[in-house]
Design a protein around this motif. Structure first.
Motif, PDB file in Angstrom:
ATOM      1  N   THR A 233      -1.488   1.137  -1.210  1.00  0.00           N
ATOM      2  CA  THR A 233      -0.242   0.860  -0.576  1.00  0.00           C
ATOM      3  C   THR A 233      -0.526   1.045   0.887  1.00  0.00           C
ATOM      4  O   THR A 233      -1.196   2.094   1.134  1.00  0.00           O
ATOM      5  N   ALA A 234       0.431   0.580   1.669  1.00  0.00           N
ATOM      6  CA  ALA A 234       0.084   0.431   3.234  1.00  0.00           C
ATOM      7  C   ALA A 234       1.319   0.046   3.973  1.00  0.00           C
ATOM      8  O   ALA A 234       2.228  -0.394   3.132  1.00  0.00           O
ATOM      9  N   THR A 235       1.494   0.607   5.124  1.00  0.00           N
ATOM     10  CA  THR A 235       2.444   0.293   5.891  1.00  0.00           C
ATOM     11  C   THR A 235       2.033  -0.783   6.815  1.00  0.00           C
ATOM     12  O   THR A 235       1.065  -0.656   7.657  1.00  0.00           O
ATOM     13  N   LEU A 236       2.794  -2.059   6.897  1.00  0.00           N
ATOM     14  CA  LEU A 236       2.472  -3.113   8.114  1.00  0.00           C
ATOM     15  C   LEU A 236       3.358  -3.063   9.116  1.00  0.00           C
ATOM     16  O   LEU A 236       4.539  -3.177   8.768  1.00  0.00           O
ATOM     17  N   CYS A 237       2.915  -3.540  10.440  1.00  0.00           N
ATOM     18  CA  CYS A 237       3.650  -3.944  11.264  1.00  0.00           C
ATOM     19  C   CYS A 237       3.227  -5.233  11.323  1.00  0.00           C
ATOM     20  O   CYS A 237       2.201  -5.903  11.973  1.00  0.00           O
ATOM     21  N   TRP A 238       4.269  -6.172  11.272  1.00  0.00           N
ATOM     22  CA  TRP A 238       4.011  -7.421  10.889  1.00  0.00           C
ATOM     23  C   TRP A 238       3.948  -8.174  12.196  1.00  0.00           C
ATOM     24  O   TRP A 238       5.177  -7.861  13.224  1.00  0.00           O
TER      25      TRP A 238
ATOM     26  N   ARG B   1       2.173  -3.730  -1.025  1.00  0.00           N
ATOM     27  CA  ARG B   1       1.105  -3.357  -2.081  1.00  0.00           C
ATOM     28  C   ARG B   1      -0.028  -4.328  -1.858  1.00  0.00           C
ATOM     29  O   ARG B   1       0.415  -5.474  -1.845  1.00  0.00           O
ATOM     30  N   VAL B   2      -1.189  -3.861  -1.732  1.00  0.00           N
ATOM     31  CA  VAL B   2      -2.284  -4.855  -1.268  1.00  0.00           C
ATOM     32  C   VAL B   2      -3.449  -4.688  -2.417  1.00  0.00           C
ATOM     33  O   VAL B   2      -3.938  -3.476  -2.638  1.00  0.00           O
ATOM     34  N   ARG B   3      -3.696  -5.888  -2.880  1.00  0.00           N
ATOM     35  CA  ARG B   3      -5.073  -5.872  -3.832  1.00  0.00           C
ATOM     36  C   ARG B   3      -6.083  -6.664  -3.311  1.00  0.00           C
ATOM     37  O   ARG B   3      -5.988  -7.863  -2.948  1.00  0.00           O
ATOM     38  N   THR B   4      -7.375  -5.988  -3.116  1.00  0.00           N
ATOM     39  CA  THR B   4      -8.470  -6.590  -2.301  1.00  0.00           C
ATOM     40  C   THR B   4      -9.530  -7.135  -3.509  1.00  0.00           C
ATOM     41  O   THR B   4      -9.716  -6.802  -4.708  1.00  0.00           O
TER      42      THR B   4
END
Length: 444
Positions: free
Chosen positions: A317-322, A377-380
């Motif tokens: 899980t991460a916070t993004l500044c788009w 939510r990011v999956r690599t």
């Protein structure tokens, strides 16, 4: 020997950031004579009778023509008490991405507001970005106080409103101070102003010289992203194998046991090489080549770590500044650049969006758009070793890149929670000034 303070400026368009930086450089005599001559000539060409100090910072031709800051301008200056690295960031909404860049390593941010307009939408947006990036200290510079007749009530009202906003974003009360300034005239920037007898705190420079500095993460767990594998294979060095990069956090010493991630192999540091010769130890910020005891499979993108090693994950899980015009939708395929490793990834879910104006998190949005702040939510495609951003700003950050054209889409913070409003603190009625006294302002 003076210590080092990394700071950034932020604020809305035309709040006077470049002029303030120019004033700091000019009044601390940190401007070369030929540079000042060029600024004086450019100012005269515009019909000005005094130098336009913003030209000391706005170096791009497009910036000078438009009268706005576009790129991040880094400036270096020093006083007998401290050395400064200053990032002057743009105020326009279009260039919020550059504000993120300039503030990413700042230990303090100077956030400007125009005394005539007070706290505006971009002020609140920048404060939210600074909070998310973990900048520990803020200075609210209420600029252009000369244009409101040096009115203490105006200053107090603005400072009170911002103090409530900063408190709700999670800034501690003693980490935010307010100073009335005029960058154009020089009031309370380097020299104290006789026009604000009601203000007894330090000037901006005095505060910057005396504020406690958050140290570089030398005491943090050691982190070393490998940039390049050095194998000269010469007659003089037939078996040399070194791993070049910059120490991101912590300190490494010859003899330390380390782990190579994501593989997890353990070994010992047998040497630390530099162009100037070998070292016994190297701390955060130093570019070195590490020699290891064992012949391991180590390549660019691997992380050499010690102490409490980061977790190796393929989903987080991460916070993004788009930061892109193109919106982010669930299921988007992107590249994630973490340290020196770039991997394919999918943004599987948009969890929430933060409204920096209302200080509230919304439900799962259909997309993140330009300047939106949201949790995802990011999956690599490959495992990556990541730290939580709140624990380590350098190895907890990453970039989201467009797989098609290589453009930067977002700045990401691993695990960083969105700010949670604190209603009781947000209603505080006092304002912390730089001298520690409370200035109570009238109600709005």
């Amino acid at each position: 020997m003076s210590d080092l303070l990394r700071l950034a400026t932020a604020g809305s368009v035309d709040d006077g950031k470049s002029t303030l930086v120019g004033r700091l450089l000019y009044d601390t005599k940190s401007v070369l004579a030929d540079t000042l001559d060029a600024v004086q000539r450019a100012s005269a060409d515009r019909g000005l009778t005094t130098p336009d100090l913003s030209l000391l910072v706005d170096g791009l031709r497009s910036e000078r023509e438009q009268g706005i800051t576009i790129d991040v301008a880094y400036r270096y200056f020093a006083t007998p008490r401290r050395t400064f690295v200053l990032a002057d960031t743009p105020g326009h909404v279009q260039y919020t991405r550059n504000t993120v860049t300039g503030a990413s390593t700042a230990q303090l941010a100077v956030l400007l507001v125009d005394a005539r307009r007070g706290v505006v939408e971009q002020t609140r947006r920048h404060a939210a970005v600074l909070a998310l990036l973990g900048v520990p200290r803020l200075v609210l510079a209420v600029n252009k106080v000369d244009l409101v007749g040096y009115d203490e009530v105006v200053f107090a009202r603005i400072a009170k409103e911002f103090a409530a906003h900063a408190s709700a974003l999670g800034f501690a009360e003693d980490s935010v101070v307010s100073i009335p300034v005029s960058a154009l005239v020089g009031d309370n920037v380097v020299d104290r102003s006789a026009s604000t007898p009601w203000y007894s705190g330090p000037t901006l420079l005095e505060h910057l010289e005396s504020v406690p500095v958050e140290p570089d993460p030398h005491d943090a767990p050691f982190r070393f992203p490998v940039q390049y594998v050095i194998r000269p294979r010469t007659a003089e060095h037939p078996d040399y194998r070194g791993y070049a990069g910059q120490v991101a956090a912590g300190t490494v010493r010859v003899g330390d046991e380390v782990t190579v991630l994501p593989g997890g192999s353990r070994t010992t540091v047998t040497g630390i090489d530099t162009a100037d010769g070998p070292l016994a130890e190297a701390a955060a910020g130093r570019s070195v080549t590490l020699l290891l005891a064992h012949d391991l499979d180590v390549s660019r993108g691997d992380l050499i770590a010690a102490g409490d090693a980061p977790e190796v994950v393929d989903e987080f899980t991460a916070t993004l500044c788009w930061l892109a015009e193109k919106p982010l939708a669930p299921g988007a395929r992107v590249l994630v650049k973490h340290g020196t490793r770039t991997v394919q990834a999918i943004v599987t879910e948009l969890l929430s969006r933060f409204d920096e104006q209302a200080l509230a998190s919304t439900g799962a949005p259909d997309a993140l758009r330009l300047n939106d702040i949201g949790q995802v939510r990011v999956r690599t495609a490959e495992p990556v070793p990541v730290d939580d951003y709140t624990r380590d700003r350098r190895t907890g950050a990453f970039l989201v890149i467009d797989a098609g054209d290589g453009g930067t889409l977002a700045a990401g913070l691993v695990g960083a929670p969105l700010p949670e409003p604190d209603a009781p603190r947000a209603q505080a009625g006092g304002v912390a000034l730089a001298d520690g006294r409370a200035l109570v302002s009238p109600g709005p």
